[in-house]
Design a protein around this motif. Structure first.
Motif, PDB file in Angstrom:
ATOM      1  N   ASN A   1       0.822  -1.210   0.000  1.00 20.40           N
ATOM      2  CA  ASN A   1       0.000   0.000   0.000  1.00 20.40           C
ATOM      3  C   ASN A   1       0.858   1.263   0.000  1.00 20.40           C
TER       4      ASN A   1
ATOM      5  N   LYS B   1       2.129   1.802  -3.564  1.00 21.31           N
ATOM      6  CA  LYS B   1       1.037   2.281  -4.431  1.00 21.31           C
ATOM      7  C   LYS B   1       0.682   3.729  -4.112  1.00 21.31           C
TER       8      LYS B   1
ATOM      9  N   ASP C   1       1.054   6.859  -6.631  1.00 22.81           N
ATOM     10  CA  ASP C   1      -0.124   7.658  -6.975  1.00 22.81           C
ATOM     11  C   ASP C   1       0.130   9.153  -6.822  1.00 22.81           C
TER      12      ASP C   1
END
Length: 482
Positions: free
Chosen positions: A208, A211, A215
């Motif tokens: 996470n 990611k 992002d």
């Protein structure tokens, strides 16, 4: 549990019967209590030694600054988990998300329109005279509008439904590697417990994290974002964590000398030459980030990286200038900050705080120094603080001199009755005080809070200081599923 009457014991409550009061496990802990009733304490102690040996082999250590011998130390690990019900976690996570959104909005406002200062909700002098406010960030729009990509919110508990935020960590919050390794160790040593209790997973944190960082790629990123972890080097106290996170994310661990500015981008040295990096998860302070724009003597940063950042060529996580929201004097205004940006009352309350920069508050603090906890506004790790009730007359007198000399450098808080959780000792189970640091990931696509976080525990009987640098340990934190 000798102090169960004085402090909130998270594992045991009390019920009355004809024979008097007896300790009864609270609902989240009931299955653990049943399991422990059949457990041999000698077996648990052996498991505890196995965990220590595992941590030593793995290299899970931290350096202690100022130690006579620059030895790396293990952070002691206690095998009795701390357990939080799904209902308790639901309230905590809502309050944490509200707080993190407000912090990001506050930082954007400070470096742009400064509406909260114009409205008088936060004093201008608190910002203008603050070394953590970076004028070079004024007008800069961080990629995705995110300032605090990774946040650690320190929580304490004082009662059944009483949680308080002790402080916010929005610069370079540490400790997440211990959270992950603690869980891995518990899964290995006590798999039967996880089959009896629906414990929420924390193992996807690094996936996470990667990611979330990707992002937040900058405007000049082309294709799949390249992420790196920027470390000050192997002598930093949290170097294990830096290398651990880079390894777990499958990205490069780099130092300042591995990076340079080429054609308006930050590039890292590889076996194929220099290649652009899009997102840097930096674990060095603002002051050392760029010797051209900040401290000219810094050997840790990258010359010119701030110019690339301002032009949209790289994402720095967390954004430069976020340290202003860690300031403990700013912390005292967080309820106002939350209401100003969200229109809501704070779900999680602050600890009552006296700002020693204010004459009336300073007078009160000096008169009650032996009752209070006094902290440096920029302090961390338990350094530079006074725990009044535990201080000697000489320590109180010495601290009084420092406080009177630089009152604006300090805030004071009451000595809280921190909750306790059992730890395993040579004599059996004994209560010790704890806090909790949940970890929050922020990206333009949303906020993700890892269920649980790092529970830090004061291993000395009666101690309220849980920091590893001050002799504290850690526990695995279990958030239960419905």
């Amino acid at each position: 549990m000798s102090n169960a009457g004085k402090f909130f014991d998270e594992m045991f409550g009390h019920s009355s019967s004809q024979g008097g009061e007896k300790a009864v496990a609270r609902e989240p802990y009931a299955p653990l209590d049943v399991w422990m009733a059949d457990e041999d304490l000698d077996r648990l102690r052996k498991k505890s030694q196995e965990a220590e040996e595992f941590f030593r082999r793995t290299g899970i250590t931290f350096n202690v600054y100022g130690a006579e011998e620059a030895a790396e130390r293990l952070i002691p690990f206690d095998v009795i988990p701390r357990i939080i019900s799904s209902k308790e976690w639901s309230k905590l996570s809502k309050g944490i998300e509200q707080r993190v959104r407000a912090i990001n909005a506050f930082l954007h406002d400070l470096y742009h329109r400064q509406e909260i200062l114009k409205a008088g909700r936060v004093p201008l002098e608190l910002i203008a005279n603050n070394e953590t406010f970076l004028s070079k960030m004024i007008g800069v729009e961080p990629p995705g509008g995110v300032y605090t990509h990774i946040v650690g919110v320190d929580l304490v508990r004082t009662g059944e439904d009483e949680f308080f935020v002790l402080e916010d960590n929005a610069r370079t919050p540490s400790g997440v590697s211990y959270m992950l390794e603690n869980r891995e160790t518990m899964l290995h040593m006590f798999p039967e417990l996880f089959s009896k209790m629906p414990v929420q997973d924390v193992g996807d944190y690094t996936k996470n994290l990667h990611k979330s960082l990707a992002d937040c790629a900058p405007p000049k990123c082309e294709g799949r974002p390249v992420v790196g972890v920027l470390t000050p080097g192997m002598y930093n106290s949290a170097y294990f964590e830096h290398s651990f996170l880079a390894d777990q994310m499958g990205v490069e661990l780099v130092e300042g000398h591995d990076l340079r500015v080429i054609d308006g981008r930050v590039a890292m040295r590889t076996t194929k030459g220099y290649e652009p990096v899009d997102v840097l998860y930096r674990r060095i302070d603002d002051e050392f980030l760029d010797p051209i724009n900040f401290n000219p003597d810094s050997m840790l940063g990258v010359p010119g990286i701030m110019d690339v950042y301002r032009s949209g060529g790289i994402t720095i996580a967390n954004a430069p200038g976020t340290g202003i929201s860690d300031d403990k004097a700013i912390y005292s205004y967080m309820p106002d900050i939350i209401e100003f940006y969200t229109g809501e009352k704070a779900i999680l309350q602050n600890v009552p705080t006296w700002r020693c920069s204010e004459a009336d508050s300073l007078k009160y603090v000096l008169e009650h120094l032996d009752e209070l906890v006094v902290k440096e506004v920029h302090g961390s790790g338990g350094y530079g603080m006074l725990v009044g009730p535990a201080a000697s007359k000489k320590e109180l007198a010495d601290f009084r001199v420092k406080l009177e000399a630089r009152p604006s450098n300090y805030i004071a808080q009451p000595t809280l009755s921190l909750s306790t959780v059992p730890i395993l000792t040579k004599a059996g189970l004994a209560p010790r005080h704890v806090d909790l640091r949940p970890y929050v990931l922020v990206s333009p696509k949303g906020i993700k809070i890892t269920p649980g976080g790092l529970t830090r525990v004061a291993l000395k009987e009666g101690s309220l200081v849980v920091n590893s640098s001050q002799g504290g340990g850690t526990k695995d934190t279990w958030v239960l599923d419905d």
